[in-house]
Design an enzyme around this catalytic site. Sequence first.
Site, PDB file in Angstrom:
ATOM      1  N   HIS A   1       0.815  -1.328   0.271  1.00 26.69           N
ATOM      2  CA  HIS A   1      -0.639  -0.238   0.159  1.00 26.69           C
ATOM      3  C   HIS A   1       1.074   1.172   0.358  1.00 26.69           C
ATOM      4  O   HIS A   1       1.934   1.017   0.825  1.00 26.69           O
ATOM      5  CB  HIS A   1      -0.707  -0.146   1.385  1.00 26.69           C
ATOM      6  CG  HIS A   1      -2.382  -0.989   1.486  1.00 26.69           C
ATOM      7  ND1 HIS A   1      -2.901  -0.824   1.452  1.00 26.69           N
ATOM      8  CD2 HIS A   1      -2.119  -1.806   0.885  1.00 26.69           C
ATOM      9  CE1 HIS A   1      -4.085  -1.910   1.422  1.00 26.69           C
ATOM     10  NE2 HIS A   1      -3.585  -3.054   0.956  1.00 26.69           N
TER      11      HIS A   1
ATOM     12  N   GLU B   1       0.700   3.841   1.765  1.00 24.20           N
ATOM     13  CA  GLU B   1       0.968   4.307   3.327  1.00 24.20           C
ATOM     14  C   GLU B   1       2.616   3.003   3.897  1.00 24.20           C
ATOM     15  O   GLU B   1       3.265   4.157   4.007  1.00 24.20           O
ATOM     16  CB  GLU B   1      -0.085   4.759   4.135  1.00 24.20           C
ATOM     17  CG  GLU B   1      -0.976   5.115   3.493  1.00 24.20           C
ATOM     18  CD  GLU B   1      -2.054   4.821   2.640  1.00 24.20           C
ATOM     19  OE1 GLU B   1      -3.480   4.529   3.026  1.00 24.20           O
ATOM     20  OE2 GLU B   1      -2.079   4.078   2.401  1.00 24.20           O
TER      21      GLU B   1
ATOM     22  N   CYS C   1      -3.409  -0.044   7.349  1.00 27.72           N
ATOM     23  CA  CYS C   1      -2.295   1.777   7.126  1.00 27.72           C
ATOM     24  C   CYS C   1      -2.502   2.441   8.033  1.00 27.72           C
ATOM     25  O   CYS C   1      -1.745   3.192   9.009  1.00 27.72           O
ATOM     26  CB  CYS C   1      -2.729   1.768   5.538  1.00 27.72           C
ATOM     27  SG  CYS C   1      -2.113   1.475   4.671  1.00 27.72           S
TER      28      CYS C   1
ATOM     29  N   CYS D   1      -6.370   2.214   4.935  1.00 31.68           N
ATOM     30  CA  CYS D   1      -7.680   0.902   5.312  1.00 31.68           C
ATOM     31  C   CYS D   1      -6.886   0.506   6.684  1.00 31.68           C
ATOM     32  O   CYS D   1      -6.091   1.222   7.874  1.00 31.68           O
ATOM     33  CB  CYS D   1      -7.473  -0.216   4.452  1.00 31.68           C
ATOM     34  SG  CYS D   1      -5.087  -0.568   4.683  1.00 31.68           S
TER      35      CYS D   1
END
Length: 156
Positions: A52, A54, A85, A82
């Site tokens: 991801h 992040e 993260c 999410c």
Amino acid sequence: MTDRECMLLALEQAKLSADELEVPVGAVITRNGEFVSAGRNRRENGKNALAHAEIEAIDLACKALGGWRLWECEMFVTLEPCPMCAGAIINSRIRRLVYGASDSKAGSCGSVVNLFDLPYNHRPEVVSGFMADECSSLLSEFFSKLREIKSEKNEH
């Protein structure tokens, strides 16, 4: 750097993801208004659930700054984080999170759940909906394009 300049950099990262047919999410980390790191979504091409934007930005920031505590840092991300993260933001001690588009399916900073409201040992300041139109438009355009590509594949 201003918040707007930081989010524009995050949008550039998101556009790079879209160019690679990845869901366009980009993140930027700053410290004291200075650029530290950037990340983008790479799950599909990397075949990695952890890839991801992040997580990539946090990893690079820790390496750049020489430690895991990012308590002087701010994160700018185009899509609401999410649960994974949001947890990484808590664990890395990022002091401020600024995100654009809300995520009604997995958003964990207010949309589905707000992990920052739980009694963890760290709670970042959150600014939600910053440049939301630009961030949401990029996502909408991407999914529209993806549907076109899938439709064309099915026609052939």
